[in-house]
Design a protein around this motif. Structure first.
Motif, PDB file in Angstrom:
ATOM      1  N   ASN A  10       0.848  -1.188   0.000  1.00 22.70           N
ATOM      2  CA  ASN A  10       0.000   0.000   0.000  1.00 22.70           C
ATOM      3  C   ASN A  10       0.887   1.243   0.000  1.00 22.70           C
ATOM      4  O   ASN A  10       1.441   1.642   1.015  1.00 22.70           O
ATOM      5  CB  ASN A  10      -0.893  -0.020   1.244  1.00 22.70           C
ATOM      6  CG  ASN A  10      -1.849   1.145   1.264  1.00 22.70           C
ATOM      7  OD1 ASN A  10      -1.541   2.205   0.737  1.00 22.70           O
ATOM      8  ND2 ASN A  10      -3.008   0.944   1.849  1.00 22.70           N
ATOM      9  N   MET A  11       0.997   1.830  -1.197  1.00 20.49           N
ATOM     10  CA  MET A  11       1.908   2.959  -1.333  1.00 20.49           C
ATOM     11  C   MET A  11       1.482   4.152  -0.494  1.00 20.49           C
ATOM     12  O   MET A  11       2.321   4.975  -0.129  1.00 20.49           O
ATOM     13  CB  MET A  11       1.998   3.380  -2.802  1.00 20.49           C
ATOM     14  CG  MET A  11       2.672   2.359  -3.698  1.00 20.49           C
ATOM     15  SD  MET A  11       4.324   1.904  -3.142  1.00 20.49           S
ATOM     16  CE  MET A  11       5.289   3.160  -3.963  1.00 20.49           C
ATOM     17  N   ILE A  12       0.199   4.269  -0.222  1.00 24.40           N
ATOM     18  CA  ILE A  12      -0.155   5.448   0.572  1.00 24.40           C
ATOM     19  C   ILE A  12       0.276   5.282   2.008  1.00 24.40           C
ATOM     20  O   ILE A  12       0.771   6.218   2.619  1.00 24.40           O
ATOM     21  CB  ILE A  12      -1.613   5.932   0.409  1.00 24.40           C
ATOM     22  CG1 ILE A  12      -2.651   4.856   0.306  1.00 24.40           C
ATOM     23  CG2 ILE A  12      -1.768   6.793  -0.758  1.00 24.40           C
ATOM     24  CD1 ILE A  12      -4.031   5.417  -0.094  1.00 24.40           C
ATOM     25  N   ALA A  13       0.153   4.082   2.515  1.00 24.67           N
ATOM     26  CA  ALA A  13       0.654   3.854   3.875  1.00 24.67           C
ATOM     27  C   ALA A  13       2.162   4.059   3.910  1.00 24.67           C
ATOM     28  O   ALA A  13       2.712   4.711   4.801  1.00 24.67           O
ATOM     29  CB  ALA A  13       0.306   2.441   4.329  1.00 24.67           C
ATOM     30  N   GLY A  58       3.879   5.848   1.957  1.00 24.42           N
ATOM     31  CA  GLY A  58       4.143   7.269   1.808  1.00 24.42           C
ATOM     32  C   GLY A  58       4.007   8.014   3.117  1.00 24.42           C
ATOM     33  O   GLY A  58       4.812   8.883   3.439  1.00 24.42           O
ATOM     34  N   LEU A  59       3.004   7.657   3.857  1.00 22.40           N
ATOM     35  CA  LEU A  59       2.805   8.331   5.136  1.00 22.40           C
ATOM     36  C   LEU A  59       3.958   8.022   6.097  1.00 22.40           C
ATOM     37  O   LEU A  59       4.482   8.904   6.771  1.00 22.40           O
ATOM     38  CB  LEU A  59       1.481   7.890   5.755  1.00 22.40           C
ATOM     39  CG  LEU A  59       1.117   8.615   7.056  1.00 22.40           C
ATOM     40  CD1 LEU A  59       1.088  10.117   6.829  1.00 22.40           C
ATOM     41  CD2 LEU A  59      -0.218   8.131   7.569  1.00 22.40           C
TER      42      LEU A  59
END
Lengths: 340, 340
Positions: free
Chosen positions: B49-52, B54-55
């Motif tokens: 999960n790239m958004i995780a 990223g965060l």
DNA sequence: CTGTTAGCGCGTTCAA
DNA sequence: TTGAACGCGCTAACAG
């Protein structure tokens, strides 16, 4: 460090949650604090962190689009239209081009899934492919809706919005027949690809309806659908015969190749031979004689595709998952009365 | 629900951290467990999960690009090249088009910042603008590096990579002069825009070096830089005079308009008048006579721009923040010996 | 109307 | 070589 919700909460002495609600204009929070929050946000140059938001909501607010090659004017037109529509709907667009390479396509899909794209629009390649399954499988497993633009698949559960190229070609050939043409050459790509075969159907129907027999030698099949191939096909055609009075090319770029080749051979357009193209792209305008073409209503097509995708994203099932958009003829100078 | 690190950790009876390390091929974890983890990941169809990510890392792994309009072939070429290069570097590309509208530009920048883009490439519009400051300010405040492609700003601290259009035009006009041409018309856009003014400089230098005086009436200024404007300019020109032997258009699309208009007026190219374009786009090929043009090495330009941007992202200061890429002439049939 | 709390999925310490 | 704990910035659920 960028300023966060916490910063502005601290500054105002209220909680993060309130700030969050205020910034989202939630009606729960009173007007006065809302105003204070907005002012503080501006003052501290607050920019919401979409990735944090994405993690929290499990939504990326992004939709992806795959086109074969953005250097092809027609696809660029699509990309442009989709971009505008998607942005207006409050989403971001992540664009990717596949170069007709299945490996690249797979890579794109991986990225899309990893970025938690909420839906994808795909403009399939112009070659007879089987990538269909690979797309479908990976996306379906992740529950990511897919809508095809400008293509036709009769397979179950595949949603698409496409320009009605069969009807468009029918209209175009009809236009020629009404101008007195009987010997009309069709120049297209591989006959097994829908974008060509559907046009051939429209071509055939127009002739048949007027009682004109379909002559196999009037159906030319090229290795590609670009300028050079059209030039080549026209040159070969001219070596063999001059008995045709019109040429229907499957797109504007090819039509331009046809026009230029004819003119080079001192054949006048449209006095000696009429020519029509398709898609109403810039190629139909940058010709010595403007080329009669079909406007596929790309914008309308894209709008409907995005609408359909959004519906599916919201969990609604579109009543009509297969939409054909009716094109409109654009008359220019390249088509005129048949000679003699 | 998508499968997460936790899922695969649970399945294997090890901790999330180990799984994370294993998937990133960290040498701390032993080969055997690494292999088990990778297999389990494949089996469970794990997609990071790239958004995780990223965060957690505070990195989006994305760079943004702004182009005025993707429907313009030259910009599409750039976008395509950049996309490929950026992907190869392991980044994603977020593309946006501004339509030359400052409001849209501002919106784009907001989105970029909110998405925590790591760097931006900008291809500025072709109009005399002041948007420079707005871009700069917002991005600088957020520490997001910016590199311009194909433009020139002599303002401090602005990085750019551009095709050397001054030199390219010089080479092109030189080519014409060597063919015996003395009366060479230049057709361009607004003279205050660098893309036109630099070309004018190259044009001027080529003439001056050969002792040919510069005649103001040979410098034509159009309202835009597209086909229609070139057609119009050529038509007006032909009404006034026929004493020129060559026309240098600022890009291929305009050159095509020039060629078509000349041929319509029964002026032969290149026998009567030579024509040259610029950028070596498809327009120089879809002409009845192939148009001599300049290859700006878009790929090289974009590669260097991306390299420079990556350097800045890594915190290094590029030794040379201003790069000019030397173009190469592509001779086709539209340029030949001056008549008489 | 506003504050508290608990995750979202991952990387990154620090211990073990 | 692995595990436990924490935090990234934000939203959501619930409590006050």
């Amino acid at each position: 460090m960028a300023t966060t919700l916490k910063d502005i909460a601290k500054k105002l002495g209220i909680s993060e949650a309130t700030v969050s609600l205020a910034l989202n204009n939630n009606s729960l929070v009173n007007e006065k604090t809302k105003k204070r929050v907005h002012e503080a946000a501006k003052e501290l140059k607050y920019f919401p962190n979409m990735i944090a938001k994405g993690l929290a909501t499990n939504k990326s607010n992004t939709i992806g689009i795959i086109v074969p090659d953005i250097n092809i004017v027609f696809y660029a037109n699509i990309l442009r239209a989709v971009d505008e529509i998607v942005n207006r709907a409050g989403y971001s667009l992540l664009a990717a081009m596949s170069n007709d390479d299945p490996k690249v396509e797979e890579e794109i899909i991986r990225t899309f899934i990893s970025k938690r794209i909420e839906g994808v629009l795909a403009v399939p390649t112009n070659q007879p492919t089987k990538f269909l399954t690979s797309y479908q499988k990976a996306l379906k497993e992740h529950n990511i809706p897919l809508v095809y633009i400008t293509s036709l698949y009769t397979i179950d559960g595949i949603r698409y919005v496409m320009g009605d190229i069969r009807e468009g070609t029918y209209m175009l050939v009809n236009h020629l027949v009404e101008l007195g043409h009987k010997d009309i050459v069709f120049i297209g790509g591989n006959r097994t690809v829908p974008t060509t075969s559907l046009r051939r159907e429209g071509y055939g129907r127009a002739l048949t309806e007027h009682g004109i027999p379909i002559d196999e030698k009037n159906l030319i099949e090229c290795d590609g659908i670009h300028y050079d191939q059209a030039v080549l096909a026209t040159e070969e055609l001219l070596q063999e015969r001059h008995d045709f009075t019109a040429i229907c090319a499957m797109n504007d770029e090819m039509a331009l190749g046809v026009v230029n080749t004819l003119q080079k051979a001192k054949i006048r357009v449209p006095e000696d031979v009429s020519v029509v193209g398709y898609d109403n792209t810039i190629f139909s305008k940058v010709s010595m004689v403007g080329i009669t073409s079909m406007d596929s209503d790309i914008e309308g097509t894209c709008r409907q595709a995005v609408d359909m995708l959004m519906q599916v994203i919201r969990g609604e099932e579109p009543e009509e998952p297969h939409i054909m958009v009716r094109p409109a003829i654009v008359q220019r100078q390249s088509s005129g009365k048949a000679r003699r």
